[in-house]
Design an enzyme around this catalytic site. Structure first.
Site, mmCIF file in Angstrom:
data_model
loop_
_atom_site.group_PDB
_atom_site.id
_atom_site.type_symbol
_atom_site.label_atom_id
_atom_site.label_comp_id
_atom_site.label_asym_id
_atom_site.label_seq_id
_atom_site.Cartn_x
_atom_site.Cartn_y
_atom_site.Cartn_z
ATOM 1 N N ASP A 143 -51.525 -20.570 17.782
ATOM 2 C CA ASP A 143 -50.201 -19.731 17.359
ATOM 3 C C ASP A 143 -49.400 -20.538 16.707
ATOM 4 N N ALA A 202 -52.939 -12.850 15.550
ATOM 5 C CA ALA A 202 -52.065 -13.379 14.695
ATOM 6 C C ALA A 202 -51.806 -12.546 13.500
ATOM 7 N N ALA A 203 -50.597 -12.282 13.487
ATOM 8 C CA ALA A 203 -50.068 -11.317 12.316
ATOM 9 C C ALA A 203 -48.499 -11.291 12.267
ATOM 10 N N SER A 229 -45.954 -8.345 12.426
ATOM 11 C CA SER A 229 -46.180 -7.231 12.928
ATOM 12 C C SER A 229 -45.147 -6.240 12.891
ATOM 13 N N THR A 260 -49.750 -14.006 5.961
ATOM 14 C CA THR A 260 -50.715 -14.189 7.163
ATOM 15 C C THR A 260 -51.632 -13.202 7.703
ATOM 16 N N THR A 320 -54.405 -1.971 13.652
ATOM 17 C CA THR A 320 -53.301 -0.815 13.840
ATOM 18 C C THR A 320 -53.766 0.543 13.414
ATOM 19 N N ASP A 321 -53.377 1.434 14.117
ATOM 20 C CA ASP A 321 -53.391 2.875 13.452
ATOM 21 C C ASP A 321 -52.570 3.335 12.163
ATOM 22 N N GLU A 322 -51.748 2.283 12.056
ATOM 23 C CA GLU A 322 -51.049 2.578 10.876
ATOM 24 C C GLU A 322 -51.664 2.533 9.497
ATOM 25 N N TYR A 325 -46.402 -3.575 5.703
ATOM 26 C CA TYR A 325 -47.012 -4.085 6.967
ATOM 27 C C TYR A 325 -48.634 -3.659 7.051
ATOM 28 N N LYS A 385 -52.339 -5.041 6.682
ATOM 29 C CA LYS A 385 -53.352 -4.977 7.853
ATOM 30 C C LYS A 385 -54.703 -4.160 7.413
ATOM 31 N N ASN A 412 -49.273 2.469 19.343
ATOM 32 C CA ASN A 412 -47.987 1.562 19.395
ATOM 33 C C ASN A 412 -48.178 1.162 21.201
ATOM 34 N N LEU A 418 -38.836 -0.565 19.003
ATOM 35 C CA LEU A 418 -38.119 0.245 19.711
ATOM 36 C C LEU A 418 -37.925 0.160 21.354
ATOM 37 N N GLY A 429 -39.553 5.219 3.527
ATOM 38 C CA GLY A 429 -41.126 5.322 3.693
ATOM 39 C C GLY A 429 -41.650 5.743 5.332
HETATM 40 P P1 NAD Z 1 -46.304 -10.088 17.505
HETATM 41 O O1 NAD Z 1 -45.451 -9.937 16.468
HETATM 42 O O2 NAD Z 1 -45.553 -9.815 18.951
HETATM 43 O O3 NAD Z 1 -47.010 -11.562 17.712
HETATM 44 C C1 NAD Z 1 -47.576 -11.834 16.794
HETATM 45 C C2 NAD Z 1 -48.181 -13.501 17.072
HETATM 46 O O4 NAD Z 1 -48.877 -14.056 15.830
HETATM 47 C C3 NAD Z 1 -46.914 -14.380 17.350
HETATM 48 O O5 NAD Z 1 -46.942 -15.189 18.534
HETATM 49 C C4 NAD Z 1 -46.784 -15.293 16.237
HETATM 50 O O6 NAD Z 1 -46.063 -16.549 16.363
HETATM 51 C C5 NAD Z 1 -48.391 -15.408 15.772
HETATM 52 N N1 NAD Z 1 -48.444 -15.690 14.393
HETATM 53 C C6 NAD Z 1 -47.767 -15.033 13.266
HETATM 54 N N2 NAD Z 1 -48.319 -15.724 12.113
HETATM 55 C C7 NAD Z 1 -49.369 -16.479 12.541
HETATM 56 C C8 NAD Z 1 -50.228 -17.559 11.745
HETATM 57 N N3 NAD Z 1 -50.074 -17.515 10.286
HETATM 58 N N4 NAD Z 1 -51.216 -18.297 12.300
HETATM 59 C C9 NAD Z 1 -50.793 -17.974 13.712
HETATM 60 N N5 NAD Z 1 -50.232 -17.451 14.494
HETATM 61 C C10 NAD Z 1 -49.351 -16.514 13.865
HETATM 62 O O7 NAD Z 1 -47.380 -8.959 17.585
HETATM 63 P P2 NAD Z 1 -48.121 -7.960 18.618
HETATM 64 O O8 NAD Z 1 -47.226 -6.944 18.618
HETATM 65 O O9 NAD Z 1 -48.526 -8.811 19.687
HETATM 66 O O10 NAD Z 1 -49.183 -7.623 17.894
HETATM 67 C C11 NAD Z 1 -50.589 -8.536 17.703
HETATM 68 C C12 NAD Z 1 -51.572 -7.704 16.814
HETATM 69 O O11 NAD Z 1 -51.728 -6.561 17.159
HETATM 70 C C13 NAD Z 1 -51.340 -7.956 15.374
HETATM 71 O O12 NAD Z 1 -52.360 -8.195 14.742
HETATM 72 C C14 NAD Z 1 -50.798 -6.133 15.134
HETATM 73 O O13 NAD Z 1 -51.035 -5.912 13.965
HETATM 74 C C15 NAD Z 1 -51.665 -5.497 16.079
HETATM 75 N N6 NAD Z 1 -51.129 -4.331 16.667
HETATM 76 C C16 NAD Z 1 -49.855 -4.405 17.127
HETATM 77 C C17 NAD Z 1 -49.345 -3.220 17.689
HETATM 78 C C18 NAD Z 1 -48.073 -2.934 18.479
HETATM 79 O O14 NAD Z 1 -47.749 -1.888 18.959
HETATM 80 N N7 NAD Z 1 -47.384 -4.165 18.660
HETATM 81 C C19 NAD Z 1 -50.066 -1.965 17.764
HETATM 82 C C20 NAD Z 1 -51.368 -1.975 17.225
HETATM 83 C C21 NAD Z 1 -51.877 -3.321 16.643
HETATM 84 O O1 DAU Z 2 -48.588 2.149 15.352
HETATM 85 C C1 DAU Z 2 -49.095 0.660 15.830
HETATM 86 C C2 DAU Z 2 -47.784 -0.059 15.109
HETATM 87 O O2 DAU Z 2 -46.647 0.073 16.256
HETATM 88 C C3 DAU Z 2 -48.094 -1.402 15.230
HETATM 89 O O3 DAU Z 2 -48.980 -1.900 14.227
HETATM 90 C C4 DAU Z 2 -46.873 -2.245 14.800
HETATM 91 O O4 DAU Z 2 -47.162 -3.779 15.061
HETATM 92 C C5 DAU Z 2 -45.826 -1.916 15.664
HETATM 93 O O5 DAU Z 2 -44.429 -2.626 15.340
HETATM 94 C C6 DAU Z 2 -45.527 -0.671 15.655
HETATM 95 O O6 DAU Z 2 -44.855 -0.152 14.554
HETATM 96 P P1 DAU Z 2 -43.869 0.939 14.571
HETATM 97 O O7 DAU Z 2 -43.107 0.962 13.462
HETATM 98 O O8 DAU Z 2 -44.111 2.404 15.237
HETATM 99 O O9 DAU Z 2 -42.906 0.260 15.887
HETATM 100 P P2 DAU Z 2 -41.317 0.178 16.059
HETATM 101 O O10 DAU Z 2 -41.193 -0.128 17.535
HETATM 102 O O11 DAU Z 2 -40.649 -0.381 15.106
HETATM 103 O O12 DAU Z 2 -40.772 1.734 15.919
HETATM 104 C C7 DAU Z 2 -41.207 2.711 16.583
HETATM 105 C C8 DAU Z 2 -40.812 4.198 16.160
HETATM 106 O O13 DAU Z 2 -39.309 4.145 16.277
HETATM 107 C C9 DAU Z 2 -40.788 4.154 14.805
HETATM 108 O O14 DAU Z 2 -40.907 5.676 14.256
HETATM 109 C C10 DAU Z 2 -39.223 3.809 14.230
HETATM 110 C C11 DAU Z 2 -38.278 3.985 15.193
HETATM 111 N N1 DAU Z 2 -37.301 3.355 15.460
HETATM 112 C C12 DAU Z 2 -37.476 1.888 15.563
HETATM 113 C C13 DAU Z 2 -36.377 1.113 15.700
HETATM 114 C C14 DAU Z 2 -36.680 -0.476 15.747
HETATM 115 C C15 DAU Z 2 -36.083 3.783 15.549
HETATM 116 O O15 DAU Z 2 -35.755 4.903 15.704
HETATM 117 N N2 DAU Z 2 -34.943 2.870 15.869
HETATM 118 C C16 DAU Z 2 -34.991 1.516 15.837
HETATM 119 O O16 DAU Z 2 -34.088 0.789 16.032
#
Ligand code: NAD
Ligand code: DAU
Length: 352
Positions: free
Chosen positions: A32, A81-82, A84, A99, A133-135, A159, A163, A188, A199, A293
């Site tokens: 990491d 790793a990403a 995110s 990344t 991700t589903d995005e 983002y 991905k 999510n 959020l 967007g």
């Molecule tokens: P996060 O941002 O919490 O964690 C990302 C981790 O990757 C961190 O520990 C960071 O230090 C590390 N990292 C970043 N760049 C790096 C690099 N170049 N080399 C090595 N490590 C690096 O992300 P998350 O929410 O835990 O998401 C993890 C994975 O799941 C991502 O690929 C994201 O796209 C995917 N994903 C996340 C969600 C979600 O809701 N959080 C949903 C679907 C998919």
């Molecule tokens: O769908 C999977 C994705 O979910 C992952 O791939 C991403 O890594 C992860 O960050 C997440 O993306 P979202 O953009 O959906 O998550 P976020 O928590 O940023 O926002 C969730 C929803 O809430 C989105 O519609 C934006 C809205 N939002 C978010 C924040 C931070 C608000 O209304 N207010 C806020 O302050």
């Protein structure tokens, strides 16, 4: 061993803890970069665990990744790793390209070289699991069916575009070079150790700190929420039994409008930790300018992973969100470290 990348982040950290809780599971090398989203406090309970080896470094560093593969000979790579966060990708997309695209490319190339030099069982058993991700599928209207694995890719943010590009690279490395890959596209996540830029943790912590609860636009955007522990169990299932070259959609069957998610959190907090003035946390909800967007709706059809591999989420949104709010109330040390930024002191101590 298995090599986990991004294992100090939210989902990667949960995955490492979840995996190592099984005494029969292999050890983990955890690579990491410790960006702002990486937090070693999440892994505190593993300090004396000999089955966990932490490596500070970048998935884009060819020399380092090659060395790790040579030294630890992992049976699998699970790539979390990403960069995110969608909002950060809008403000500064460069790190996302670096990344998510270039880093994944480097990891694939290192994995290919490593796998090409394996023979017999280790070659047969090797897996490259890409977490996505589903995005990548874009945005749905209210009446569209949920995303299946057959939906075309229509990413809308820097983002999701980065991905999507990484998913295409993974697919191509399977078709062209035969690298044994599987990809999961997940909705999510929420749960413990979630960084409060997203959020759900943002709302929980802002509520407790008497700050506004920002709702983008009209708050009617829909996300399909999955408890992070369920995501970890899905990855384990796909890693163990997934068909090579396939993608699997992972979701919670929990579509919710943002405003309803926020109101639910307020109601739970009203019960668990009432405001001193006796009013509801709902009073702190504030509508703010929308995300540029902003995708309207995501929804995952997770039938394939259920039909083919027998996986289904264990948590409903009601059970998962209650556990999550309780976790943030029960873990003030982790929370304070993140809120104050002191979790980053480790970096300074260790590397300066
Ligand atoms: P996060 O941002 O919490 O964690 C990302 C981790 O990757 C961190 O520990 C960071 O230090 C590390 N990292 C970043 N760049 C790096 C690099 N170049 N080399 C090595 N490590 C690096 O992300 P998350 O929410 O835990 O998401 C993890 C994975 O799941 C991502 O690929 C994201 O796209 C995917 N994903 C996340 C969600 C979600 O809701 N959080 C949903 C679907 C998919
Ligand atoms: O769908 C999977 C994705 O979910 C992952 O791939 C991403 O890594 C992860 O960050 C997440 O993306 P979202 O953009 O959906 O998550 P976020 O928590 O940023 O926002 C969730 C929803 O809430 C989105 O519609 C934006 C809205 N939002 C978010 C924040 C931070 C608000 O209304 N207010 C806020 O302050």
């Amino acid at each position: 061993m298995i090599l986990v990348t991004g294992g100090a982040g939210f989902i990667g950290g949960n995955f490492v803890l979840n995996w190592l809780a099984d005494p029969n599971a292999e050890g983990i090398v955890n690579l990491d970069k410790l960006t702002y989203a990486g937090n070693l406090a999440t892994l505190d309970s593993l300090k004396n665990n000999e089955r966990h080896e932490f490596m500070h470094g970048d998935i884009g560093d060819k020399e380092l990744v090659t060395k790790l593969l040579k030294e630890y000979k992992p049976r699998a790579i699970v790539n979390f790793a990403a960069e995110s966060h969608v909002d950060r990708s809008i403000c500064g997309p460069a790190d996302f390209v670096e990344t998510n695209i270039v880093g994944t490319f480097n990891l694939l190339e290192c994995a290919r070289e490593y796998w090409n030099n394996l023979e017999g069982n280790p070659r047969e058993e090797f897996r490259f699991h890409h977490v996505s991700t589903d995005e990548v599928y874009g945005s749905l209207s209210l009446t569209d069916p949920a995303f299946t694995e057959k939906n075309s890719y229509e990413p809308n943010s820097p983002y999701s575009a980065s991905k999507a590009a990484s998913d295409h690279l993974v697919r191509a490395w399977f078709h062209t070079y035969g690298l044994p890959v599987v990809t999961t596209n997940c909705s999510n996540n929420y749960g413990p150790y979630h960084f409060p830029e997203k959020l759900i943790p943002l709302v929980i912590l802002n509520a407790l700190h008497s700050k506004p609860l920002p709702i983008y636009g009209d708050g009617q955007q829909i996300r399909d929420w999955l408890y992070v522990g369920d995501h970890c169990s899905a990855i384990r299932e796909v890693l163990a039994k997934g068909k090579l070259g396939e993608t699997y959609n992972i979701g919670g069957w929990n579509e919710k409008a943002n405003i309803d998610v926020v109101k639910t959190i307020c109601t739970i907090l009203d019960g668990l930790k009432p405001r001193v003035d006796g009013k509801s946390y709902v009073e702190q909800i504030t509508y703010v300018k929308d995300r540029p967007g902003h995708d309207r709706r995501y929804a995952i059809d997770a039938s394939k992973v259920e039909r083919d591999l027998g996986w289904r989420p264990a948590e409903t949104f009601d059970t998962g969100i209650r556990k999550t709010v309780q976790w943030y109330l029960d873990n003030p040390i982790w929370v304070d470290g993140v809120v104050s930024g002191s979790y980053r002191d480790w970096l300074q101590k260790q590397y300066n």
